[in-house]
Design an enzyme around this catalytic site. Structure first.
Site, PDB file in Angstrom:
ATOM      1  N   SER A  34       0.784  -1.288  -0.006  1.00 63.20           N
ATOM      2  CA  SER A  34      -0.015  -0.104  -0.020  1.00 63.20           C
ATOM      3  C   SER A  34       0.824   1.275  -0.045  1.00 63.20           C
ATOM      4  O   SER A  34       1.549   1.399  -0.888  1.00 63.20           O
ATOM      5  CB  SER A  34      -0.983  -0.211   1.297  1.00 63.20           C
ATOM      6  OG  SER A  34      -1.848   1.040   1.086  1.00 63.20           O
ATOM      7  N   ASP A 129      -9.706  -3.881  -5.149  1.00 60.49           N
ATOM      8  CA  ASP A 129      -8.788  -3.043  -4.305  1.00 60.49           C
ATOM      9  C   ASP A 129      -9.206  -1.682  -5.012  1.00 60.49           C
ATOM     10  O   ASP A 129      -8.945  -1.764  -6.293  1.00 60.49           O
ATOM     11  CB  ASP A 129      -7.462  -3.703  -4.414  1.00 60.49           C
ATOM     12  CG  ASP A 129      -6.540  -2.778  -3.868  1.00 60.49           C
ATOM     13  OD1 ASP A 129      -7.051  -1.513  -3.409  1.00 60.49           O
ATOM     14  OD2 ASP A 129      -5.253  -3.042  -3.714  1.00 60.49           O
ATOM     15  N   HIS A 159      -7.760  -5.637  -0.858  1.00 61.38           N
ATOM     16  CA  HIS A 159      -6.728  -4.620  -0.348  1.00 61.38           C
ATOM     17  C   HIS A 159      -5.959  -5.406   0.746  1.00 61.38           C
ATOM     18  O   HIS A 159      -6.674  -5.511   1.660  1.00 61.38           O
ATOM     19  CB  HIS A 159      -6.927  -3.192  -0.269  1.00 61.38           C
ATOM     20  CG  HIS A 159      -5.852  -2.419  -0.039  1.00 61.38           C
ATOM     21  ND1 HIS A 159      -4.991  -1.830  -1.118  1.00 61.38           N
ATOM     22  CD2 HIS A 159      -5.237  -1.833   1.100  1.00 61.38           C
ATOM     23  CE1 HIS A 159      -3.813  -1.105  -0.533  1.00 61.38           C
ATOM     24  NE2 HIS A 159      -4.038  -1.076   0.709  1.00 61.38           N
TER      25      HIS A 159
END
Length: 189
Positions: A34, A129, A159
């Site tokens: 991320s 995601d 995600h």
């Protein structure tokens, strides 16, 4: 952002102190998930620009590569899919000082002008995601610039699903595959 400076300083320190740490400075990698993948991508770009040490690999899991950009996945998975758009925007507000240029490659590595000469990349994506499309776009820009890229796409997951390893066998398998890819890149360096 200060996090970019911190990530760069840590990477340079490890490179400079490699011998004392019993590491091979020619076999270093950066990685993250991320926002951590954003930092890893920026560090790889900045190291290339400096002409300094060469990274063996970049591990980019669910990479956030454009801050404030608009994509189909960001719209389609804005809520109800674990990582929500409003949370992403909240993180942006915490991360970035007011008035910063969100198109600066140090903020949005997808906006870089040149992707050539970057280290091989392993890019992990999840189908549900909000950041999926920008991660895929980053992989495609790397590939178009001649960078070796392996995309691991998990279409039925959300995600950062890798943190569900204790309850999701696919998460454990995904982390194992990522670790093997990094190992292979380090062995090849």
């Amino acid at each position: 952002p200060a996090a970019v400076d911190d990530a760069m300083a840590a990477t340079l320190w490890i490179e400079q102190e490699a011998a004392g740490l019993d590491l091979d400075a020619g076999k270093l990698a950066v990685g993250g998930d991320s926002a951590g993948a954003l930092l890893a991508a920026v560090v790889a770009q900045k190291l290339r620009e400096r002409g300094g040490g060469k990274l063996a690999c970049q591990l980019l899991m669910f990479p956030h590569t454009q801050v404030g950009g608009e994509t189909r996945s960001l719209r389609e998975f804005a809520s109800g899919y674990f990582m929500e758009r409003r949370l992403i925007e909240h993180f942006h507000a915490l991360y970035l000082p007011p008035g910063i240029d969100r198109d600066d490659p140090a903020v949005s590595p997808l906006r870089a002008a040149d992707f050539s000469g970057l280290p091989p990349a392993y890019v992990m994506l999840a189908g549900y995601d909000p950041l999926r499309d920008e991660g895929l776009a980053y992989a495609e820009k790397l590939r178009a610039a001649g960078v070796a890229v392996q995309v691991a796409d998990y279409p039925g997951l959300v995600h950062c699903f890798i943190y569900l390893q204790t309850v999701l066998a696919e998460a454990h398998a995904a982390m194992t595959a990522a670790a093997r890819a990094v190992r292979a890149a380090l062995d090849a360096a």
